[in-house]
Structures are given as C-alpha cells and as structure tokens.
Motif scaffolding. Structure first.
Motif, PDB file in Angstrom:
ATOM      1  N   THR A  69       0.838  -1.205   0.000  1.00 42.23           N
ATOM      2  CA  THR A  69       0.000   0.000   0.000  1.00 42.23           C
ATOM      3  C   THR A  69       0.873   1.255   0.000  1.00 42.23           C
ATOM      4  O   THR A  69       0.362   2.361   0.062  1.00 42.23           O
ATOM      5  CB  THR A  69      -0.929   0.026   1.214  1.00 42.23           C
ATOM      6  OG1 THR A  69      -0.141  -0.038   2.413  1.00 42.23           O
ATOM      7  CG2 THR A  69      -1.894  -1.156   1.188  1.00 42.23           C
ATOM      8  N   ALA A  70       2.192   1.068  -0.065  1.00 40.97           N
ATOM      9  CA  ALA A  70       3.116   2.200  -0.059  1.00 40.97           C
ATOM     10  C   ALA A  70       3.102   2.905  -1.412  1.00 40.97           C
ATOM     11  O   ALA A  70       2.735   2.324  -2.435  1.00 40.97           O
ATOM     12  CB  ALA A  70       4.526   1.727   0.271  1.00 40.97           C
ATOM     13  N   GLN A  71       3.507   4.161  -1.404  1.00 41.02           N
ATOM     14  CA  GLN A  71       3.643   4.929  -2.637  1.00 41.02           C
ATOM     15  C   GLN A  71       5.083   4.838  -3.132  1.00 41.02           C
ATOM     16  O   GLN A  71       6.033   4.863  -2.340  1.00 41.02           O
ATOM     17  CB  GLN A  71       3.288   6.394  -2.390  1.00 41.02           C
ATOM     18  CG  GLN A  71       1.857   6.596  -1.912  1.00 41.02           C
ATOM     19  CD  GLN A  71       0.840   6.244  -2.978  1.00 41.02           C
ATOM     20  OE1 GLN A  71       0.841   6.812  -4.065  1.00 41.02           O
ATOM     21  NE2 GLN A  71      -0.037   5.316  -2.668  1.00 41.02           N
ATOM     22  N   ALA A  72       5.247   4.705  -4.432  1.00 46.29           N
ATOM     23  CA  ALA A  72       6.592   4.605  -5.005  1.00 46.29           C
ATOM     24  C   ALA A  72       6.575   5.181  -6.409  1.00 46.29           C
ATOM     25  O   ALA A  72       5.815   4.724  -7.256  1.00 46.29           O
ATOM     26  CB  ALA A  72       7.057   3.149  -5.040  1.00 46.29           C
ATOM     27  N   ALA A  73       7.414   6.186  -6.629  1.00 47.04           N
ATOM     28  CA  ALA A  73       7.519   6.783  -7.954  1.00 47.04           C
ATOM     29  C   ALA A  73       8.871   7.452  -8.076  1.00 47.04           C
ATOM     30  O   ALA A  73       9.429   7.933  -7.085  1.00 47.04           O
ATOM     31  CB  ALA A  73       6.403   7.806  -8.189  1.00 47.04           C
ATOM     32  N   LEU A  74       9.422   7.478  -9.272  1.00 45.01           N
ATOM     33  CA  LEU A  74      10.673   8.181  -9.497  1.00 45.01           C
ATOM     34  C   LEU A  74      10.460   9.691  -9.403  1.00 45.01           C
ATOM     35  O   LEU A  74       9.468  10.209  -9.914  1.00 45.01           O
ATOM     36  CB  LEU A  74      11.224   7.834 -10.882  1.00 45.01           C
ATOM     37  CG  LEU A  74      12.047   6.562 -10.998  1.00 45.01           C
ATOM     38  CD1 LEU A  74      12.380   6.300 -12.464  1.00 45.01           C
ATOM     39  CD2 LEU A  74      13.300   6.642 -10.160  1.00 45.01           C
ATOM     40  N   PRO A  75      11.374  10.406  -8.767  1.00 48.88           N
ATOM     41  CA  PRO A  75      11.269  11.864  -8.736  1.00 48.88           C
ATOM     42  C   PRO A  75      11.179  12.442 -10.136  1.00 48.88           C
ATOM     43  O   PRO A  75      11.943  12.081 -11.034  1.00 48.88           O
ATOM     44  CB  PRO A  75      12.573  12.290  -8.041  1.00 48.88           C
ATOM     45  CG  PRO A  75      12.986  11.110  -7.235  1.00 48.88           C
ATOM     46  CD  PRO A  75      12.567   9.911  -8.031  1.00 48.88           C
ATOM     47  N   GLY A  76      10.196  13.303 -10.338  1.00 53.81           N
ATOM     48  CA  GLY A  76      10.038  13.949 -11.634  1.00 53.81           C
ATOM     49  C   GLY A  76       9.233  13.156 -12.635  1.00 53.81           C
ATOM     50  O   GLY A  76       8.892  13.664 -13.694  1.00 53.81           O
ATOM     51  N   VAL A  77       8.941  11.891 -12.316  1.00 56.96           N
ATOM     52  CA  VAL A  77       8.158  11.060 -13.232  1.00 56.96           C
ATOM     53  C   VAL A  77       6.708  11.016 -12.808  1.00 56.96           C
ATOM     54  O   VAL A  77       5.795  11.099 -13.615  1.00 56.96           O
ATOM     55  CB  VAL A  77       8.739   9.628 -13.310  1.00 56.96           C
ATOM     56  CG1 VAL A  77       7.859   8.735 -14.177  1.00 56.96           C
ATOM     57  CG2 VAL A  77      10.153   9.663 -13.848  1.00 56.96           C
ATOM     58  N   GLY A  78       6.472  10.900 -11.504  1.00 54.97           N
ATOM     59  CA  GLY A  78       5.096  10.866 -11.020  1.00 54.97           C
ATOM     60  C   GLY A  78       4.431   9.538 -11.299  1.00 54.97           C
ATOM     61  O   GLY A  78       5.069   8.548 -11.630  1.00 54.97           O
ATOM     62  N   THR A  79       3.115   9.525 -11.178  1.00 52.43           N
ATOM     63  CA  THR A  79       2.358   8.289 -11.298  1.00 52.43           C
ATOM     64  C   THR A  79       1.376   8.298 -12.456  1.00 52.43           C
ATOM     65  O   THR A  79       0.784   7.280 -12.768  1.00 52.43           O
ATOM     66  CB  THR A  79       1.580   8.023  -9.998  1.00 52.43           C
ATOM     67  OG1 THR A  79       0.716   9.143  -9.754  1.00 52.43           O
ATOM     68  CG2 THR A  79       2.532   7.872  -8.823  1.00 52.43           C
ATOM     69  N   GLY A  80       1.166   9.422 -13.059  1.00 59.87           N
ATOM     70  CA  GLY A  80       0.323   9.462 -14.240  1.00 59.87           C
ATOM     71  C   GLY A  80      -1.151   9.588 -13.979  1.00 59.87           C
ATOM     72  O   GLY A  80      -1.965   9.364 -14.863  1.00 59.87           O
ATOM     73  N   GLY A  81      -1.556   9.897 -12.753  1.00 67.30           N
ATOM     74  CA  GLY A  81      -2.984  10.085 -12.513  1.00 67.30           C
ATOM     75  C   GLY A  81      -3.426   9.541 -11.184  1.00 67.30           C
ATOM     76  O   GLY A  81      -3.115  10.089 -10.133  1.00 67.30           O
ATOM     77  N   ALA A  82      -4.133   8.434 -11.209  1.00 62.10           N
ATOM     78  CA  ALA A  82      -4.745   7.889  -9.996  1.00 62.10           C
ATOM     79  C   ALA A  82      -3.699   7.472  -8.982  1.00 62.10           C
ATOM     80  O   ALA A  82      -2.535   7.246  -9.300  1.00 62.10           O
ATOM     81  CB  ALA A  82      -5.622   6.681 -10.370  1.00 62.10           C
ATOM     82  N   ASP A  83      -4.139   7.392  -7.723  1.00 65.91           N
ATOM     83  CA  ASP A  83      -3.256   6.893  -6.682  1.00 65.91           C
ATOM     84  C   ASP A  83      -2.792   5.488  -7.034  1.00 65.91           C
ATOM     85  O   ASP A  83      -3.583   4.653  -7.482  1.00 65.91           O
ATOM     86  CB  ASP A  83      -3.985   6.864  -5.331  1.00 65.91           C
ATOM     87  CG  ASP A  83      -4.274   8.253  -4.800  1.00 65.91           C
ATOM     88  OD1 ASP A  83      -5.181   8.370  -3.972  1.00 65.91           O
ATOM     89  OD2 ASP A  83      -3.591   9.198  -5.222  1.00 65.91           O
ATOM     90  N   VAL A  84      -1.507   5.247  -6.839  1.00 65.49           N
ATOM     91  CA  VAL A  84      -0.945   3.938  -7.167  1.00 65.49           C
ATOM     92  C   VAL A  84      -0.115   3.434  -5.994  1.00 65.49           C
ATOM     93  O   VAL A  84       0.152   4.154  -5.045  1.00 65.49           O
ATOM     94  CB  VAL A  84      -0.073   3.983  -8.431  1.00 65.49           C
ATOM     95  CG1 VAL A  84      -0.895   4.323  -9.650  1.00 65.49           C
ATOM     96  CG2 VAL A  84       1.078   4.965  -8.259  1.00 65.49           C
ATOM     97  N   ASN A  85       0.293   2.186  -6.090  1.00 67.25           N
ATOM     98  CA  ASN A  85       1.103   1.580  -5.041  1.00 67.25           C
ATOM     99  C   ASN A  85       2.402   1.061  -5.618  1.00 67.25           C
ATOM    100  O   ASN A  85       2.534   0.854  -6.826  1.00 67.25           O
ATOM    101  CB  ASN A  85       0.344   0.435  -4.373  1.00 67.25           C
ATOM    102  CG  ASN A  85       0.034  -0.680  -5.350  1.00 67.25           C
ATOM    103  OD1 ASN A  85      -0.587  -0.463  -6.387  1.00 67.25           O
ATOM    104  ND2 ASN A  85       0.475  -1.877  -5.025  1.00 67.25           N
ATOM    105  N   GLY A  86       3.374   0.832  -4.744  1.00 65.44           N
ATOM    106  CA  GLY A  86       4.655   0.314  -5.195  1.00 65.44           C
ATOM    107  C   GLY A  86       5.553   0.006  -4.020  1.00 65.44           C
ATOM    108  O   GLY A  86       5.124   0.052  -2.863  1.00 65.44           O
TER     109      GLY A  86
END
Length: 274
Positions: A69-86
């Motif tokens: 349920t953690a959030q994970a995204a590369l800095p500057g890339v983001g997730t592209g919209g809806a809340d996501v997990n990683g």
C-alpha cells in the motif's frame, strides 16, 4: 582513517582466508539485515519464469507491487494520474573508492499491458539519499523494448544485454500474488536476467535503491528480482566495522595483518608470526 584502512585490510585478509563468499548470493538468507523496505519485499529460490540469477546464490531478492500500500515513484516522473502503489528497497550504506565497479543482476516481470505502463528502476544514492546515478529503468510497453523504460530518465549503467525486449506472456511468478500467470493485454511478460555495471566516479559513502510501481491504477501487479550485487568485487552486504572486529580477532591465530607503510592506500600485508 586508521580504522578504515584496517577495514580495507580485513576485507583482503578475509577474502584470502575464504571468509568472503565466492558467489554474490545477496539474498541467500532473505533480504539483508538493515536494508529498508517500504512496501512488499522478500526472497525466493527459482520460481516460475524467474530462475536463479547468473553469478548469484541459492535465492534472489524481490520487490513487488502486490501486497503493498506504499507509494513509489521516481522523482520527476510521477504516477500518471490515480493513486498507485509500489515498493522501494534501499541497501545499507557502503564505502566505495573512485573507479570501483558496481555490478548486479535484475529481472523485471509485469502482468500489466496495453497502456498501463508499470515501471521499475535502480539508483545509486549518496549517504543523504541524493541521486548519484540512474542505473537502469524498465517499463511495460505494448511494442518495442522494455529496457530502457520509455518516458523515464536515461540509463547510466552498462546493461548486458541492451536493449531488452519483453518475453511476451511470461508472468508465472509467486511474488506477483493472484496475478501470477495472468496478463492484461499486450505488453506483459519478463525481461529475463540483465547484468548492470557502473564505475563509481568518486570516493564516498553510497547506498542502492530499487523500486517498482504500478502506473495509473492498482490492478495487475509488477515486480523486480535482484541478486549478485558486488562493489569492487566484494559482495554486498559489506560487513559493518563491528563485524570485521569480531572476524579480525580470529586472524590473530593465523598471522599478522597490517597496512604497508609507504606503499599507498589500500595496500596490505598478511603474514604469519615468526
């Protein structure tokens, strides 16, 4: 400085005495102690479409979007919209000299496809968690290569093979949970094991970061396997100074170990008592 020199000499001595393993089985005992995981991490033997890593040990580490349920995204890339997990996994800190070769294997597996471009990455960070190098990126793609990941930062490590297409439909892998052996349209599959090599530019203290994220939704999971991690030829995790101290005590019965005066840094002499 004296302590650090003796630690370097300890590595030489322990390697010579067989205390440092020949294979780089980073996760033979599970995710190494003191590594930090935000999300879903584990270790596994050969499973489904992910065999043991070349040059690795009896198990590999893995990170997955499944069960996280953690959030994970590369800095500057983001997730592209809806809340996501990683998931993000970071190694313990380690010292490396300029020119030391970082070497590891990874394998990206994704059940997602057709526009849902899940991705994974590895970065080299400094001791303050600032990025030093983007080592690789991998991403679900409907056509073309999964490595390097499209729309992501450029890869700085030397990858073998490169570029890397996806092996279509190869998704049977337990760390993907209920999605194992599933496939959402075109683009799902595995990359197979890829070797990453990177020459560290400067003396310093570093850590490795591995990450994987769902893109735009939380359906159809993706994961990353990793193993065979070495720095300057020494397997990670590198023993902490306290661990070296205990091991060095055992060297007293075998001989004398000391830095060589006037021979430059990193030179050590190992000899028996006379």
């Amino acid at each position: 400085m004296q302590t650090r020199n003796f630690i370097r000499c300890a590595a030489v001595a322990l390697s010579a005495l067989g205390a440092v393993p020949a294979s780089a089985g980073t996760s033979d005992g599970g995710i190494p102690e003191f590594w930090t995981c935000s999300g879903s991490c584990g270790a596994s033997g050969a499973d489904g479409v992910v065999p043991l890593a070349p040059g690795g040990g009896s198990a590999y580490g893995w990170i997955s979007t499944w069960g996280s349920t953690a959030q994970a995204a590369l800095p500057g890339v983001g997730t592209g919209g809806a809340d996501v997990n990683g998931t993000i996994l970071r190694s313990v800190s380690f010292d490396a000299a300029a020119g030391a070769q970082l070497d590891f294997r990874f394998n990206f597996v994704s059940t997602d496809g057709d526009g849902y471009a899940d991705y994974a990455w590895a970065r080299l960070l400094d001791q303050d968690n600032n990025q030093v190098a983007m080592l690789f990126t991998a991403r679900t793609t409907e056509a073309g290569n999964a490595i390097p990941g499209f729309g992501l930062p450029a890869t700085q490590a030397t990858l073998t093979p490169f570029p890397v297409p996806i092996m279509d439909g190869e998704t049977k892998w337990a760390p993907l949970g209920p999605d194992s052996d599933e496939c959402y349209d075109v683009g799902c599959g595995a990359t197979g094991w890829v070797r990453a090599q990177y020459a560290i530019a400067s003396n310093g203290t570093y850590r490795l970061e591995f990450g994987v994220t769902n893109w735009d939704d939380q359906d159809f999971d993706s994961g990353l396997a990793l193993d065979a991690i070495t720095v300057g030829g020494a397997p990670l995790p590198i023993p902490e100074p306290g661990q070296y101290a205990m091991l060095l005590a055992g060297l007293a019965v075998l001989g004398v170990m000391r830095p060589v005066r006037g021979a430059g840094r990193g030179r050590c002499r190992i000899g028996r008592r006379t």
